[in-house]
Design a protein around this motif. Structure first.
Motif: not given
Length: 570
Positions: A311-323
């Motif tokens: 879940k942490r990794a999936e949340n992180k990838i969402s943030v990175l994609e926005n960035e």
């Protein structure tokens, strides 16, 4: 799936007949809920399982020796100290409650016989094992203080108290007429509620079977019954009581799911499969097998850990994609800088917050608004735009690399989660623990396993005799592929789907299409697509499978592959 007190009467009698007089030889613990006792009788031994699992609390004689914890917990050590080498003096049930007492005699100080009692309270999620000596609690598997219960505490040194009385009637020691009279005292109750309120030990299964046998609807009120209905109910009560004296244990299942277990045959299920057994122990062991109640220690903990990391990794990838989306707009900063540089001499420093000019990259008709920082000069604003442009361009590459790493981690963690799902032994869980420690996900020191054995992969035999091996976790996948398999063996894996490595042995002969499809179905079965149809499975020779330097466990690259589409079967 709990056995009610009515059925436990038959279980208590069965255990008493086989175990009383036997000597408790060994006591082991499998996980936080399950224990096994070895009981020796003249000429034979019995393995007795005690489970306080909320799904199926029970005591029964088992044929299968389970895997034990490498280091026995404190409560197991207390049981060993007080019960091992003792002889079982009695196995008794408290009235028709779901409580079974095992009295054990042993030689104490001065050569005197002393008796300790193990109380098995098999009452669903409140199930517990309590060791008692002279009515004082010596130890309990689950200690219950005042914070957990205001009615009844269970702590060492306290007097053992029975659960609160329910003022119900024991059908085996009371005439049916008195039960009917008591039932009539609840005219506003539905018949099923009234029978359960009056008859001690009756759970939902016993009540439903009684009412079905009487030919009455379960929702009819007592006030609506006539004399003939009460006669039918009395006959049904006598019938189920007789069934309790001469048990016919059964499991009622539908589509592989257990609906009920009982000491008497249940006939109120019209379409379900009913399987009967010779003994209640056989029935309870089969119910455990179907329900899969045994969970290796730490499996649930590691599964929760991996899911949290996922879940942490999936949340992180969402943030990175926005960035990344923001960083990909870097050219906007360059366009602003170029336009401002073109028109810089038309504006004064520190005077405007925003200017509008003709876009030099437009068709001559378009304008562009340029926001300015009044604290900076025009030249300073130009440098700020170029600096932000350079920063975003660098960030684009960095964020893209981070997203790729994050996707690799998600794929890896999904593989570990899959490994945990199919792992069933302590050795398998220990291998996954080592992997989590090595990966930095778990900060613990590894402990030795009970046997020191390595977990073995699944192995199957195709109809033509060809051997097929399946890794249960990433460590096994790597061992199978790079140490066990020969170069010309066939390697299979579900295409772009989390799953196990499968090795189809080729001892020099030619692999038939049927055997290849058989192995492909196994590869699909041991993947996240096990419940799908037309699953793509890649296969190639093992010599074309490589492991990149520094890659995570289980990760490989391969070439010269072909793909088949199969539907996995049980």
């Amino acid at each position: 799936m709990n056995l009610d007190g009515f059925s436990m009467r038959s279980l208590t009698k069965e255990l008493s007949e086989k175990l009383v007089g036997g000597r408790i030889d060994k006591i082991f613990q499998q996980n936080k809920s399950n224990f096994t006792f070895t009981v020796r009788q003249p000429g034979q031994s019995f393995l007795v399982k005690l489970s306080t699992s909320p799904q199926n609390p029970a005591i029964y004689i088992t044929e299968n020796a389970p895997e034990n914890l490498p280091e026995p917990p404190t409560f197991c050590m207390v049981l060993r100290k007080n019960l091992e080498s003792g002889r079982i003096a009695a196995i008794r049930q408290h009235e028709l409650d779901r409580i079974i007492f095992i009295d054990v005699d042993s030689i104490g100080a001065g050569g005197k016989i002393q008796t300790v009692t193990l109380a098995a309270e098999l009452i669903g999620k409140y199930s517990n094992l309590i060791l008692i000596s002279e009515n004082v609690i010596v130890a309990a598997l689950k200690k219950i203080g005042t914070n957990s219960s205001r009615v009844r505490t269970v702590l060492p040194g306290q007097i053992y108290q029975m659960p609160p009385e329910q003022n119900k009637i024991d059908i085996f020691n009371t005439g049916v007429d008195e039960i009917i009279l008591r039932i009539k005292n609840f005219p506003d109750f539905r018949i099923d509620k009234a029978v359960m309120n009056v008859c001690q030990g009756f759970g939902p299964q016993s009540v439903k079977e009684t009412i079905f046998s009487a030919g009455l609807p379960p929702d009819i009120k007592i006030s609506e019954l006539d004399d003939s209905d009460f006669k039918s109910l009395a006959a049904a009560l006598e019938e189920i009581a007789e069934g309790g004296k001469n048990p016919s244990p059964c499991i009622v299942a539908e589509a592989g799911k257990i609906l009920a277990i009982s000491a008497v045959k249940l006939n109120y299920f019209p379409n379900a499969e009913i399987k009967t057994f010779e003994t209640l122990s056989e029935m309870l062991e089969k119910a455990d097998e179907i329900a899969g109640s045994y969970t290796p220690p730490d499996k649930e903990r590691f599964t929760k850990l991996v899911r949290n990391e996922l879940k942490r990794a999936e949340n992180k990838i969402s943030v990175l994609e926005n960035e990344l989306a923001a960083a990909e707009n870097a050219d906007e900063q360059r366009i602003l800088a170029d336009n401002l540089s073109t028109y810089r001499y038309q504006f004064r420093d520190h005077s405007d917050e925003e200017i509008t000019v003709a876009d030099i990259y437009g068709d001559g008709m378009e304008t562009i608004k340029i926001p300015l920082d009044r604290r900076l000069t025009i030249s300073g604003n130009i440098q700020a735009f170029y600096k932000k442009y350079d920063k975003l361009k660098r960030a684009t590459q960095y964020i893209s690399e981070q997203i790729d790493k994050c996707r690799e981690e998600i794929s890896y963690l999904a593989g570990v989660e899959h490994s945990l799902e199919i792992s069933e032994t302590l050795a398998e869980i220990d291998e996954i623990k080592s992997e989590l420690v090595a990966g930095g996900y778990l900060k613990e020191v590894r402990k030795k396993t009970s046997s020191g054995k390595k977990a073995e992969p699944f192995n199957f035999t195709a109809p033509d005799g060809t051997k097929i091996f399946v890794g249960k976790n990433n460590a096994q996948n790597d061992r199978l592929t790079f140490k066990f398999a020969a170069p010309n063996d066939i390697w299979l894996h579900a295409k772009e789907i989390t799953g196990s490595h499968v090795i189809l042995k080729n001892d020099g002969g030619e692999i038939s299409d049927e055997t290849l499809l058989f192995a492909a179905k196994i590869a699909a079965k041991f993947s996240k697509a096990e419940n799908s149809s037309n699953v793509p499975v890649d296969y190639t020779l093992c010599k074309f499978v490589k492991k990149p330097s520094g890659a995570k466990p289980g990760f490989v690259i391969f070439t010269n592959q072909k793909t088949v589409y199969v539907t996995p079967e049980e």
